[in-house]
Design a protein around this motif. Structure first.
Motif, PDB file in Angstrom:
ATOM      1  N   GLY A   1      44.995   5.951   4.459  1.00  0.00           N
ATOM      2  CA  GLY A   1      44.207   4.783   4.840  1.00  0.00           C
ATOM      3  C   GLY A   1      44.961   3.762   5.654  1.00  0.00           C
ATOM      4  N   GLY A   2      46.037   4.185   6.335  1.00  0.00           N
ATOM      5  CA  GLY A   2      46.865   3.243   7.079  1.00  0.00           C
ATOM      6  C   GLY A   2      46.062   2.394   8.056  1.00  0.00           C
ATOM      7  N   GLY A   3      46.310   1.092   8.060  1.00  0.00           N
ATOM      8  CA  GLY A   3      45.602   0.169   8.940  1.00  0.00           C
ATOM      9  C   GLY A   3      45.360  -1.158   8.246  1.00  0.00           C
ATOM     10  N   THR A   4      44.695  -2.047   8.945  1.00  0.00           N
ATOM     11  CA  THR A   4      44.444  -3.386   8.423  1.00  0.00           C
ATOM     12  C   THR A   4      43.120  -3.428   7.674  1.00  0.00           C
ATOM     13  N   MET A   5      43.120  -4.117   6.548  1.00  0.00           N
ATOM     14  CA  MET A   5      41.907  -4.260   5.744  1.00  0.00           C
ATOM     15  C   MET A   5      41.719  -5.729   5.389  1.00  0.00           C
ATOM     16  N   HIS A   6      40.483  -6.209   5.545  1.00  0.00           N
ATOM     17  CA  HIS A   6      40.182  -7.556   5.060  1.00  0.00           C
ATOM     18  C   HIS A   6      38.801  -7.565   4.418  1.00  0.00           C
ATOM     19  N   ILE A   7      38.582  -8.556   3.596  1.00  0.00           N
ATOM     20  CA  ILE A   7      37.308  -8.667   2.876  1.00  0.00           C
ATOM     21  C   ILE A   7      36.245  -9.185   3.839  1.00  0.00           C
ATOM     22  N   TRP A   8      35.190  -8.399   4.012  1.00  0.00           N
ATOM     23  CA  TRP A   8      34.081  -8.761   4.902  1.00  0.00           C
ATOM     24  C   TRP A   8      32.990  -9.512   4.142  1.00  0.00           C
ATOM     25  N   ASP A   9      32.781  -9.127   2.883  1.00  0.00           N
ATOM     26  CA  ASP A   9      31.828  -9.828   2.022  1.00  0.00           C
ATOM     27  C   ASP A   9      32.131  -9.476   0.577  1.00  0.00           C
ATOM     28  N   ARG A  10      31.738 -10.353  -0.312  1.00  0.00           N
ATOM     29  CA  ARG A  10      31.888 -10.075  -1.736  1.00  0.00           C
ATOM     30  C   ARG A  10      30.853 -10.901  -2.486  1.00  0.00           C
ATOM     31  N   GLY A  11      30.557 -10.492  -3.702  1.00  0.00           N
ATOM     32  CA  GLY A  11      29.565 -11.220  -4.494  1.00  0.00           C
ATOM     33  C   GLY A  11      29.243 -10.460  -5.762  1.00  0.00           C
ATOM     34  N   THR A  12      28.049 -10.656  -6.250  1.00  0.00           N
ATOM     35  CA  THR A  12      27.604  -9.976  -7.469  1.00  0.00           C
ATOM     36  C   THR A  12      26.424  -9.078  -7.138  1.00  0.00           C
ATOM     37  N   TYR A  13      26.166  -8.132  -8.051  1.00  0.00           N
ATOM     38  CA  TYR A  13      25.024  -7.247  -7.859  1.00  0.00           C
ATOM     39  C   TYR A  13      24.398  -6.919  -9.205  1.00  0.00           C
ATOM     40  N   GLU A  14      23.154  -6.486  -9.151  1.00  0.00           N
ATOM     41  CA  GLU A  14      22.428  -6.024 -10.329  1.00  0.00           C
ATOM     42  C   GLU A  14      22.068  -4.564 -10.135  1.00  0.00           C
ATOM     43  N   THR A  15      22.183  -3.790 -11.202  1.00  0.00           N
ATOM     44  CA  THR A  15      21.861  -2.374 -11.142  1.00  0.00           C
ATOM     45  C   THR A  15      20.419  -2.136 -11.576  1.00  0.00           C
ATOM     46  N   GLU A  16      19.651  -1.452 -10.716  1.00  0.00           N
ATOM     47  CA  GLU A  16      18.299  -1.041 -11.087  1.00  0.00           C
ATOM     48  C   GLU A  16      18.246   0.432 -11.452  1.00  0.00           C
ATOM     49  N   LYS A  17      19.155   1.216 -10.893  1.00  0.00           N
ATOM     50  CA  LYS A  17      19.227   2.642 -11.237  1.00  0.00           C
ATOM     51  C   LYS A  17      20.616   3.148 -10.894  1.00  0.00           C
ATOM     52  N   TRP A  18      21.182   3.992 -11.758  1.00  0.00           N
ATOM     53  CA  TRP A  18      22.498   4.591 -11.480  1.00  0.00           C
ATOM     54  C   TRP A  18      22.514   6.002 -12.033  1.00  0.00           C
TER      55      TRP A  18
ATOM     56  N   ASP B   1      23.979  10.327 -10.845  1.00  0.00           N
ATOM     57  CA  ASP B   1      24.939  11.053 -10.015  1.00  0.00           C
ATOM     58  C   ASP B   1      24.449  11.230  -8.589  1.00  0.00           C
ATOM     59  N   ARG B   2      23.156  11.018  -8.332  1.00  0.00           N
ATOM     60  CA  ARG B   2      22.596  11.260  -7.005  1.00  0.00           C
ATOM     61  C   ARG B   2      21.944  10.029  -6.379  1.00  0.00           C
ATOM     62  N   GLU B   3      21.775   8.982  -7.157  1.00  0.00           N
ATOM     63  CA  GLU B   3      21.083   7.806  -6.619  1.00  0.00           C
ATOM     64  C   GLU B   3      21.574   6.539  -7.304  1.00  0.00           C
ATOM     65  N   VAL B   4      21.860   5.536  -6.501  1.00  0.00           N
ATOM     66  CA  VAL B   4      22.288   4.236  -6.998  1.00  0.00           C
ATOM     67  C   VAL B   4      21.424   3.182  -6.314  1.00  0.00           C
ATOM     68  N   MET B   5      20.689   2.412  -7.129  1.00  0.00           N
ATOM     69  CA  MET B   5      19.823   1.370  -6.587  1.00  0.00           C
ATOM     70  C   MET B   5      20.300   0.024  -7.117  1.00  0.00           C
ATOM     71  N   ILE B   6      20.590  -0.894  -6.189  1.00  0.00           N
ATOM     72  CA  ILE B   6      21.197  -2.171  -6.570  1.00  0.00           C
ATOM     73  C   ILE B   6      20.570  -3.310  -5.780  1.00  0.00           C
ATOM     74  N   VAL B   7      20.761  -4.525  -6.289  1.00  0.00           N
ATOM     75  CA  VAL B   7      20.413  -5.746  -5.561  1.00  0.00           C
ATOM     76  C   VAL B   7      21.694  -6.550  -5.405  1.00  0.00           C
ATOM     77  N   MET B   8      22.125  -6.774  -4.149  1.00  0.00           N
ATOM     78  CA  MET B   8      23.383  -7.473  -3.876  1.00  0.00           C
ATOM     79  C   MET B   8      23.115  -8.938  -3.535  1.00  0.00           C
ATOM     80  N   HIS B   9      24.057  -9.773  -3.964  1.00  0.00           N
ATOM     81  CA  HIS B   9      23.999 -11.204  -3.681  1.00  0.00           C
ATOM     82  C   HIS B   9      25.347 -11.615  -3.087  1.00  0.00           C
ATOM     83  N   GLY B  10      25.437 -11.570  -1.763  1.00  0.00           N
ATOM     84  CA  GLY B  10      26.667 -11.946  -1.090  1.00  0.00           C
ATOM     85  C   GLY B  10      26.392 -12.989  -0.028  1.00  0.00           C
ATOM     86  N   SER B  11      27.434 -13.389   0.686  1.00  0.00           N
ATOM     87  CA  SER B  11      27.259 -14.385   1.749  1.00  0.00           C
ATOM     88  C   SER B  11      26.749 -13.739   3.029  1.00  0.00           C
ATOM     89  N   ARG B  12      27.071 -12.456   3.241  1.00  0.00           N
ATOM     90  CA  ARG B  12      26.605 -11.752   4.434  1.00  0.00           C
ATOM     91  C   ARG B  12      25.535 -10.715   4.123  1.00  0.00           C
TER      92      ARG B  12
END
Length: 340
Positions: free
Chosen positions: A109-126, A128-139
């Protein structure tokens, strides 16, 4: 003799793959020791912009003491009309949610990394084949679903309408506006902006998710100039952008010279006056090793004429209030030849 018992902690180590790929002595990334995982509230997400061999975004969701992770080459889709590929990668430690820095070249993974967005989320379904979430971030905010397609490949889809009600995707193709030929400066110079005509090949650059595709002035798909497209796209990050310009020789190097901005951040600018488009283009700061935003000079036609003649160039006069007319030859733009 009884068979030795397996070490359950090793068998259930969710970070084994992560540790195997990294040397704590060589990378600034967090590499926690082999021990019990911390337990959070399963509600933290982070999206990191990762300038590795190719630009991508890493989506990480806290789940059962680790960050479940996907690499998303074109970023999180803002529009439900478009799905983006999401490649499932190894689980990361929770400490990675705060990581920014330079991973040495040659390391995983060599290279530069920075945080583009962060926040909290709620899980509606999880599952092995499907993940459904609601994200609350700034972007990124809204309901998303990740669904598995084949192997490690998943897709990510926005289920809500675009967060920006006026969002429009980049056009598939657009013909370039063309100037009318003229022999002299306009009389009302204060109504015009003036540019040099570099005599290059007309190219429109469609940039989305850090990738660039090109069309010529007639909206035909063409191969981009070698070595320019990937870096130009990467320089824009996640911003969708449509640029108009020409490929010309500048100081012995083939350079993409940008003189108009037709779409930015999900908003077409075709109906905006030339003066506003140029102002927005200047604010974009689209300058790099082999691409440049060309200068423009409002109301200063005689100085541009004299400088153009001294350099053996033609020049253009563009009405400050003119919209962009795709495919049209318009007298609002005038190409003035140095041959009097």
């Amino acid at each position: 003799m009884a068979a030795p018992k397996k070490d359950a902690s090793k068998k259930d180590d969710k970070l084994a793959d992560y540790r195997r790929k990294r040397d704590a002595a060589k990378t600034p990334e967090p590499v926690p020791p082999d021990q019990a995982l911390p337990k959070g509230d399963d509600d933290t997400f982070v999206i990191q912009e990762h300038h590795a061999r190719s630009l991508h975004w890493d989506l990480r969701l806290e789940r059962d003491g680790v960050l479940v992770s996907w690499a998303v080459p074109k970023g999180i889709p803002p529009d439900p009309k478009v799905n983006h590929l999401a490649v499932h990668t190894e689980d990361h430690p929770l400490e990675y949610a705060a990581f920014e820095g330079d991973i040495p070249q040659g390391e995983y993974g060599g290279g530069t990394m920075h945080i583009w967005d962060r926040g909290t989320y709620e899980t509606e379904k999880w599952s092995d084949r499907e993940v459904m979430i609601v994200m609350h971030g700034s972007r990124v905010s809204g309901k998303y679903v990740l669904f598995k397609t084949r192997g490690k490949n998943w897709m990510i889809h926005r289920m809500d309408p675009p967060a920006d009600p006026g969002f429009e995707p980049l056009p598939g193709k657009l013909q370039a506006m063309r100037p009318a030929q003229n022999k002299r400066l306009p009389r009302d110079q204060d109504a015009y902006g003036f540019e040099f005509a570099w005599g290059g090949r007309r190219l429109l650059a469609y940039i989305e998710g850090g990738r660039t595709r090109w069309t010529d002035g007639r909206a035909r798909a063409v191969d981009g100039p070698a070595g320019i497209g990937p870096k130009l796209g990467e320089s824009m990050g996640a911003r969708p952008v449509l640029l108009d310009g020409e490929l010309a020789q500048v100081e012995g190097r083939e350079t993409y010279l940008i003189f108009d901005l037709l779409h930015l951040d999900g908003h077409p600018l075709l109906d905006e006056p030339y003066e506003e488009r140029r102002r927005r283009l200047d604010e974009l700061k689209a300058n790099g090793p082999r691409w440049q935003t060309t200068p423009w000079f409002p109301g200063d036609g005689e100085a541009v004429r004299d400088a153009a003649h001294a350099q053996g160039l033609d020049y253009l006069a563009k009405r400050l209030d003119s919209p962009y007319e795709p495919g049209a030859e318009s007298d609002a733009w005038r190409l003035i030849s140095r041959r009097r």
